[in-house]
Design a protein around this motif. Structure first.
Motif, mmCIF file in Angstrom:
data_model
loop_
_atom_site.group_PDB
_atom_site.id
_atom_site.type_symbol
_atom_site.label_atom_id
_atom_site.label_comp_id
_atom_site.label_asym_id
_atom_site.label_seq_id
_atom_site.Cartn_x
_atom_site.Cartn_y
_atom_site.Cartn_z
ATOM 1 N N ARG A 1 0.862 -1.184 0.000
ATOM 2 C CA ARG A 1 0.000 0.000 0.000
ATOM 3 C C ARG A 1 0.898 1.235 0.000
ATOM 4 O O ARG A 1 1.847 1.314 0.777
ATOM 5 C CB ARG A 1 -0.865 0.036 1.257
ATOM 6 C CG ARG A 1 -1.973 -1.007 1.231
ATOM 7 C CD ARG A 1 -3.024 -0.749 2.301
ATOM 8 N NE ARG A 1 -2.497 -0.219 3.545
ATOM 9 C CZ ARG A 1 -2.110 -0.969 4.576
ATOM 10 N NH1 ARG A 1 -2.165 -2.283 4.485
ATOM 11 N NH2 ARG A 1 -1.668 -0.421 5.694
ATOM 12 N N HIS A 2 0.604 2.194 -0.838
ATOM 13 C CA HIS A 2 1.410 3.407 -0.878
ATOM 14 C C HIS A 2 0.555 4.596 -0.475
ATOM 15 O O HIS A 2 -0.530 4.793 -1.023
ATOM 16 C CB HIS A 2 1.997 3.635 -2.282
ATOM 17 C CG HIS A 2 2.948 2.551 -2.668
ATOM 18 N ND1 HIS A 2 4.166 2.391 -2.056
ATOM 19 C CD2 HIS A 2 2.852 1.559 -3.581
ATOM 20 C CE1 HIS A 2 4.782 1.350 -2.581
ATOM 21 N NE2 HIS A 2 4.003 0.835 -3.511
ATOM 22 N N HIS A 3 1.051 5.353 0.471
ATOM 23 C CA HIS A 3 0.294 6.538 0.893
ATOM 24 C C HIS A 3 0.517 7.652 -0.119
ATOM 25 O O HIS A 3 1.481 7.635 -0.882
ATOM 26 C CB HIS A 3 0.727 6.979 2.300
ATOM 27 C CG HIS A 3 2.091 7.585 2.328
ATOM 28 N ND1 HIS A 3 3.224 6.815 2.372
ATOM 29 C CD2 HIS A 3 2.507 8.872 2.287
ATOM 30 C CE1 HIS A 3 4.284 7.612 2.367
ATOM 31 N NE2 HIS A 3 3.872 8.869 2.315
ATOM 32 N N LYS A 4 -0.384 8.618 -0.101
ATOM 33 C CA LYS A 4 -0.283 9.733 -1.031
ATOM 34 C C LYS A 4 0.851 10.659 -0.582
ATOM 35 O O LYS A 4 0.953 10.996 0.589
ATOM 36 C CB LYS A 4 -1.603 10.506 -1.038
ATOM 37 C CG LYS A 4 -1.729 11.454 -2.216
ATOM 38 C CD LYS A 4 -3.102 12.082 -2.243
ATOM 39 C CE LYS A 4 -3.265 13.030 -3.401
ATOM 40 N NZ LYS A 4 -2.266 14.073 -3.483
ATOM 41 N N THR A 5 1.712 11.024 -1.520
ATOM 42 C CA THR A 5 2.837 11.904 -1.205
ATOM 43 C C THR A 5 2.333 13.322 -0.996
ATOM 44 O O THR A 5 1.500 13.808 -1.769
ATOM 45 C CB THR A 5 3.850 11.883 -2.369
ATOM 46 O OG1 THR A 5 4.147 10.530 -2.670
ATOM 47 C CG2 THR A 5 5.125 12.611 -2.006
#
Length: 173
Positions: free
Chosen positions: A90-94
């Protein structure tokens, strides 16, 4: 965000069964290229390498963070965070403001740390920290893995070239 080509090269290395550090090398290469092109700068060659390794960890390369005592605790924690991020899927929003600030700060740094001579200096320093036995073992392993992925004709060509080099060195030395 790593380039598509870098991701493909890293995946190819993984398919070929190469070590995670080899896969991560693709991201380090990309970082060095970016610094040379002037996209951003770095204070030292070590920083350029660290940025590349962080990119690799975030991209999902199974490169564990350094052991306790090997590097500064802050570096270790940062590496552990990047590793978890990459493995979670899962990648969080930058945060765009933070991202822009980091880029701007890096753009104020120099580009000399990515020069051929700087990289050579870094490699030699690292090699000097290893024992003769370790260096020899690394060389042997490199030769083994290189030969494993080649056709007999390619191996013959390599052997001929090595013989020529030895002959040339024997004549001059």
């Amino acid at each position: 965000m790593p380039r598509k080509k870098t991701m493909e090269r890293a995946r190819k290395a993984k398919r070929e069964g190469k070590a995670p550090s080899t896969q991560a090398g693709e991201f380090v290469r990309e970082t060095i290229e970016d610094v040379r092109k002037g996209k951003y700068g770095v204070r030292s060659t070590k920083q350029a390498i660290a940025i590349g390794l962080s990119k690799a960890r975030r991209a999902g390369v199974k490169l564990p963070p350094p052991k306790k005592g090997k590097t500064a605790e802050k570096t270790r924690r940062s590496a552990a965070r990047a590793y978890r991020e990459g493995q979670s899927g899962r990648h969080h929003k930058t945060n765009p403001r933070r991202s822009a600030a980091i880029t701007k700060a890096l753009q104020r740094e120099g580009h000399q740390a990515a020069s051929t001579s700087a990289l050579s200096r870094q490699a030699k320093t690292q090699a000097r920290r290893r024992s003769a036995k370790e260096r020899s073992e690394i060389g042997r392993k490199a030769a083994r893995t290189r030969l494993a992925h080649q056709t007999p004709a390619e191996r013959r060509a390599i052997a001929r070239k090595a013989a020529r080099t030895r002959k040339r060195h024997a004549a001059t030395g």
